[in-house]
Design a protein around this motif. Structure first.
Motif, PDB file in Angstrom:
ATOM      1  N   GLY A 158      12.173   7.155   4.185  1.00  0.00           N
ATOM      2  CA  GLY A 158      11.094   7.493   5.092  1.00  0.00           C
ATOM      3  C   GLY A 158       9.954   8.142   4.343  1.00  0.00           C
ATOM      4  N   ALA A 159       8.891   8.441   5.065  1.00  0.00           N
ATOM      5  CA  ALA A 159       7.702   9.016   4.428  1.00  0.00           C
ATOM      6  C   ALA A 159       7.806  10.530   4.265  1.00  0.00           C
ATOM      7  CB  ALA A 159       6.463   8.669   5.248  1.00  0.00           C
ATOM      8  N   GLY A 160       8.800  11.140   4.900  1.00  0.00           N
ATOM      9  CA  GLY A 160       8.966  12.580   4.774  1.00  0.00           C
ATOM     10  C   GLY A 160       7.923  13.383   5.512  1.00  0.00           C
ATOM     11  N   LEU A 161       7.358  12.804   6.587  1.00  0.00           N
ATOM     12  CA  LEU A 161       6.307  13.484   7.345  1.00  0.00           C
ATOM     13  C   LEU A 161       6.894  14.220   8.540  1.00  0.00           C
ATOM     14  CD1 LEU A 161       3.680  10.589   7.443  1.00  0.00           C
ATOM     15  CD2 LEU A 161       3.716  12.528   5.863  1.00  0.00           C
ATOM     16  N   THR A 162       6.259  15.306   8.929  1.00  0.00           N
ATOM     17  CA  THR A 162       6.639  16.005  10.151  1.00  0.00           C
ATOM     18  C   THR A 162       6.078  15.256  11.355  1.00  0.00           C
ATOM     19  OG1 THR A 162       4.636  17.358  10.160  1.00  0.00           O
ATOM     20  CG2 THR A 162       6.539  18.216   8.926  1.00  0.00           C
ATOM     21  N   SER A 193       0.806  -1.220   0.000  1.00  0.00           N
ATOM     22  CA  SER A 193       0.000   0.000   0.000  1.00  0.00           C
ATOM     23  C   SER A 193       0.839   1.270   0.000  1.00  0.00           C
ATOM     24  CB  SER A 193      -0.911   0.017   1.232  1.00  0.00           C
ATOM     25  OG  SER A 193      -0.141   0.257   2.416  1.00  0.00           O
ATOM     26  N   GLY A 194       2.123   1.134   0.329  1.00  0.00           N
ATOM     27  CA  GLY A 194       2.971   2.328   0.440  1.00  0.00           C
ATOM     28  C   GLY A 194       2.913   2.963   1.813  1.00  0.00           C
ATOM     29  N   LEU A 195       2.149   2.371   2.722  1.00  0.00           N
ATOM     30  CA  LEU A 195       2.031   2.893   4.083  1.00  0.00           C
ATOM     31  C   LEU A 195       3.027   2.177   4.995  1.00  0.00           C
ATOM     32  CD1 LEU A 195      -1.877   2.914   4.240  1.00  0.00           C
ATOM     33  CD2 LEU A 195      -0.398   4.910   3.962  1.00  0.00           C
ATOM     34  N   TRP A 196       4.270   2.181   4.609  1.00  0.00           N
ATOM     35  CA  TRP A 196       5.296   1.410   5.314  1.00  0.00           C
ATOM     36  C   TRP A 196       6.352   2.366   5.866  1.00  0.00           C
ATOM     37  CZ3 TRP A 196       5.358  -3.471   6.901  1.00  0.00           C
ATOM     38  CH2 TRP A 196       6.564  -4.085   7.229  1.00  0.00           C
ATOM     39  N   ASN A 197       6.760   2.153   7.102  1.00  0.00           N
ATOM     40  CA  ASN A 197       7.768   3.008   7.752  1.00  0.00           C
ATOM     41  C   ASN A 197       7.364   4.487   7.725  1.00  0.00           C
ATOM     42  OD1 ASN A 197       9.484   0.876   8.419  1.00  0.00           O
ATOM     43  ND2 ASN A 197      10.569   0.984   6.474  1.00  0.00           N
ATOM     44  N   MET A 198       6.095   4.724   7.983  1.00  0.00           N
ATOM     45  CA  MET A 198       5.602   6.109   7.951  1.00  0.00           C
ATOM     46  C   MET A 198       6.222   6.970   9.047  1.00  0.00           C
ATOM     47  SD  MET A 198       1.545   5.522   7.169  1.00  0.00           S
ATOM     48  CE  MET A 198       1.292   4.325   8.493  1.00  0.00           C
ATOM     49  N   PHE A 199       6.719   6.335  10.104  1.00  0.00           N
ATOM     50  CA  PHE A 199       7.284   7.073  11.240  1.00  0.00           C
ATOM     51  C   PHE A 199       8.588   7.767  10.883  1.00  0.00           C
ATOM     52  CE2 PHE A 199       9.689   3.228  11.174  1.00  0.00           C
ATOM     53  CZ  PHE A 199      10.936   3.569  11.648  1.00  0.00           C
ATOM     54  N   LEU A 200       9.316   7.254   9.891  1.00  0.00           N
ATOM     55  CA  LEU A 200      10.661   7.738   9.597  1.00  0.00           C
ATOM     56  C   LEU A 200      10.584   8.979   8.712  1.00  0.00           C
ATOM     57  CD1 LEU A 200      13.644   6.868  10.145  1.00  0.00           C
ATOM     58  CD2 LEU A 200      13.615   5.801   7.886  1.00  0.00           C
ATOM     59  N   PRO A 201      10.945  10.144   9.238  1.00  0.00           N
ATOM     60  CA  PRO A 201      10.822  11.372   8.446  1.00  0.00           C
ATOM     61  C   PRO A 201      11.961  11.551   7.459  1.00  0.00           C
ATOM     62  CG  PRO A 201      11.666  11.901  10.621  1.00  0.00           C
ATOM     63  CD  PRO A 201      11.356  10.416  10.624  1.00  0.00           C
ATOM     64  N   HIS A 202      13.045  10.804   7.650  1.00  0.00           N
ATOM     65  CA  HIS A 202      14.245  11.010   6.854  1.00  0.00           C
ATOM     66  C   HIS A 202      14.139  10.333   5.487  1.00  0.00           C
ATOM     67  CE1 HIS A 202      15.600  12.007  10.864  1.00  0.00           C
ATOM     68  NE2 HIS A 202      15.286  10.787  11.245  1.00  0.00           N
ATOM     69  N   ASP A 203      14.982  10.751   4.599  1.00  0.00           N
ATOM     70  CA  ASP A 203      15.070  10.120   3.290  1.00  0.00           C
ATOM     71  C   ASP A 203      16.532  10.211   2.872  1.00  0.00           C
ATOM     72  OD1 ASP A 203      14.694   8.980   0.884  1.00  0.00           O
ATOM     73  OD2 ASP A 203      13.277  10.439   0.100  1.00  0.00           O
ATOM     74  N   ALA A 204      17.338   9.310   3.434  1.00  0.00           N
ATOM     75  CA  ALA A 204      18.771   9.364   3.204  1.00  0.00           C
ATOM     76  C   ALA A 204      19.246   8.054   2.599  1.00  0.00           C
ATOM     77  CB  ALA A 204      19.517   9.630   4.521  1.00  0.00           C
ATOM     78  N   GLY A 205      19.643   8.111   1.344  1.00  0.00           N
ATOM     79  CA  GLY A 205      20.158   6.932   0.685  1.00  0.00           C
ATOM     80  C   GLY A 205      19.140   5.818   0.621  1.00  0.00           C
ATOM     81  N   GLU A 206      19.519   4.638   1.102  1.00  0.00           N
ATOM     82  CA  GLU A 206      18.627   3.485   1.018  1.00  0.00           C
ATOM     83  C   GLU A 206      17.591   3.459   2.127  1.00  0.00           C
ATOM     84  OE1 GLU A 206      20.485  -0.328   2.077  1.00  0.00           O
ATOM     85  OE2 GLU A 206      22.302   0.830   2.529  1.00  0.00           O
ATOM     86  N   TYR A 207      17.715   4.347   3.111  1.00  0.00           N
ATOM     87  CA  TYR A 207      16.788   4.349   4.242  1.00  0.00           C
ATOM     88  C   TYR A 207      15.662   5.340   3.952  1.00  0.00           C
ATOM     89  CZ  TYR A 207      20.938   2.130   6.073  1.00  0.00           C
ATOM     90  OH  TYR A 207      22.027   1.307   6.229  1.00  0.00           O
ATOM     91  N   MET A 256      14.698   2.181  15.793  1.00  0.00           N
ATOM     92  CA  MET A 256      15.153   2.462  14.427  1.00  0.00           C
ATOM     93  C   MET A 256      15.606   3.906  14.295  1.00  0.00           C
ATOM     94  SD  MET A 256      12.663   0.228  11.905  1.00  0.00           S
ATOM     95  CE  MET A 256      11.106   0.258  12.788  1.00  0.00           C
ATOM     96  N   GLU A 257      14.859   4.823  14.883  1.00  0.00           N
ATOM     97  CA  GLU A 257      15.268   6.229  14.882  1.00  0.00           C
ATOM     98  C   GLU A 257      16.615   6.395  15.571  1.00  0.00           C
ATOM     99  OE1 GLU A 257      14.362   8.892  13.482  1.00  0.00           O
ATOM    100  OE2 GLU A 257      12.199   9.226  13.469  1.00  0.00           O
ATOM    101  N   THR A 258      16.793   5.685  16.693  1.00  0.00           N
ATOM    102  CA  THR A 258      18.043   5.784  17.450  1.00  0.00           C
ATOM    103  C   THR A 258      19.224   5.299  16.626  1.00  0.00           C
ATOM    104  OG1 THR A 258      16.897   5.524  19.565  1.00  0.00           O
ATOM    105  CG2 THR A 258      19.239   5.010  19.532  1.00  0.00           C
ATOM    106  N   ILE A 259      19.067   4.144  15.980  1.00  0.00           N
ATOM    107  CA  ILE A 259      20.166   3.620  15.161  1.00  0.00           C
ATOM    108  C   ILE A 259      20.405   4.520  13.964  1.00  0.00           C
ATOM    109  CG2 ILE A 259      20.944   1.655  13.771  1.00  0.00           C
ATOM    110  CD1 ILE A 259      19.262  -0.154  15.621  1.00  0.00           C
ATOM    111  N   PHE A 260      19.339   5.067  13.392  1.00  0.00           N
ATOM    112  CA  PHE A 260      19.496   5.965  12.242  1.00  0.00           C
ATOM    113  C   PHE A 260      20.274   7.215  12.638  1.00  0.00           C
ATOM    114  CE2 PHE A 260      18.423   9.429   9.448  1.00  0.00           C
ATOM    115  CZ  PHE A 260      18.463   8.860   8.199  1.00  0.00           C
ATOM    116  N   MET A 261      19.926   7.799  13.791  1.00  0.00           N
ATOM    117  CA  MET A 261      20.537   9.069  14.197  1.00  0.00           C
ATOM    118  C   MET A 261      21.919   8.900  14.818  1.00  0.00           C
ATOM    119  SD  MET A 261      17.368  11.341  15.736  1.00  0.00           S
ATOM    120  CE  MET A 261      16.849  10.133  16.961  1.00  0.00           C
TER     121      MET A 261
END
Length: 406
Positions: A75-79, A59-73, A110-115
């Motif tokens: 995110g949905a780009g949401l605030t 559906s594309g509603l996957w990992n909506m929590f992740l605001p980032h869009d960096a390389g292969e990771y 996931m946010e912690t490991i990303f940051m």
């Protein structure tokens, strides 16, 4: 609502798609999910959840929590504000988050490991977490100390050459009972002689490491929350590479603050969604049942409960969205008071609303025949999760009084 807190067209489209997905797939799957948990030995992954996850990805509603869009990771780009509106919808169902890979504690981990993680950490742990292939837990709370004051934490992380050796006991490690749990983010003490808030560090601990023992599962007012669950876990002479430390020694509190801010928005908005569903159930039950010659919904006390619930839900929602807006515009540090406020307000609000709905349902409300009993148990824990109400009230008062001190 969006006149005061406008969201992007992108977020609106995701919201509409999510609402439809919940109607088409999540609500109809609830009974099947719990039946499969009962039949599958409880600590096994219900097949229906894997089916829902596959649909969530499609559906594309996957990992909506992740605001980032960096390389292969991706995110949905949401605030925080925009994602908060989606958390409310997912929070309407106890199985509403996992089909979109948006469940706690995985989102925070996931946010912690990303940051704060290295590229090696991301490749080894973040990618399979983002793909929904594994799950994780967060090991912070301890049974022998008051963990509402995290400086009390006693678990030791001691360096020995190219390794850290971990010793201690953690509990309320949510997700540790899940057979898919493969990694823990553990907070422990690396230097007991350092400045108070520089003694703690966070480290990645593979859950299959020698010396990691799940001692028992912990129930929540009688609910085991299988197959996710909560566990007491012993770490005895557990060795991990020094490269598993996050950000460096003494940075644990810094990481915790970065992790908990968005998480409190997520928890609070899920509570709003849970309260909305409880209010709907209260109204429906009141309209369907009669007692003493009149519908329960027409009785004065029921009408008052409905009115009070509607007022409290709207107040809580606006306060949470305001906090999210501040986080997006002025940052988590400036929004510290608002973040503490929503933690107190939303948790208490959902407990009151669910309690009223249970009362209108009568004996059925405390049985397994509705979602209300488990919702009440979950609502009660929200007053403890990420710190008890009393700690947050102290923070609110301290910040409020700050303007009056010379």
């Amino acid at each position: 609502m969006y006149d005061h807190f406008p969201i992007s067209d992108h977020a609106k489209k995701m919201r509409e798609k999510l609402l439809q997905f919940m109607e088409d797939h999540i609500y109809p799957a609830e009974k099947i999910y719990y039946q499969q948990v009962e039949e599958g030995g409880r600590w096994c992954v219900p097949p229906i959840m894997e089916e829902l996850k596959a649909k969530g990805k499609e559906s594309g509603l996957w990992n909506m929590f992740l605001p980032h869009d960096a390389g292969e990771y991706k995110g949905a780009g949401l605030t925080n504000l925009e994602y908060g509106t989606l958390c409310e919808i997912m929070g309407r169902s106890s199985i509403g988050s996992e089909p979109f890979n948006c469940s706690a504690p995985d989102t925070g981990n996931m946010e912690t490991i990303f940051m704060y993680g290295t590229e090696e950490h991301k490749a080894k742990w973040l990618k399979p977490l983002l793909d929904g292939e594994i799950r994780s837990c967060f090991a912070m709370t301890e049974p022998s100390v008051a963990s509402s004051d995290a400086t009390n934490i006693e678990t030791r992380i001691e360096r020995d050459g190219d390794e850290y050796v971990i010793n201690g006991t953690k509990w309320w490690s949510s997700g540790a009972m899940d057979p898919r749990c493969k990694i823990a983010i553990l907070m422990g003490k690396t230097d007991p002689d350092a400045q108070t808030h520089k003694q703690q560090s966070m480290i990645l601990v593979p859950f299959d490491s020698p010396g990691v023992t799940v001692d028992r599962h912990l129930s929540v007012i009688g609910y085991d929350h299988a197959p996710h669950g909560h566990a007491e876990v012993t770490y005895k002479d557990v060795r991990v590479p020094v490269t598993n430390i996050l950000l460096g020694e003494g940075r644990g509190f810094e990481i915790a603050q970065g992790r908990l801010g968005p998480g409190r928005i997520h928890h609070a908005m899920r509570s709003v969604g849970q309260a909305e569903r409880a209010l709907e159930m209260m109204c429906q039950r009141g309209m369907d049942r009669t007692a003493f010659g009149k519908r329960i919904a027409d009785m004065g006390v029921t009408k008052h409960w409905i009115a009070e619930s509607r007022c409290e839900i709207e107040q809580a929602r606006l306060l949470v969205l305001h906090a999210a807006y501040m986080m997006d515009t002025v940052g988590n540090k400036v929004a510290r008071k608002e973040i503490a406020m929503i933690k107190v307000v939303a948790a208490n609000m959902v407990q009151r609303v669910v309690d009223r709905a249970m009362q209108v349902h009568g004996a059925q409300g405390v049985s397994q025949d509705t979602t209300l009993a488990s919702a009440f148990a979950n609502a009660r824990t929200m007053r403890l999760v990420d710190g008890p109400d009393e700690v947050h009230r102290e923070t609110i008062a301290k910040l409020e009084l700050k303007q009056y001190r010379n």
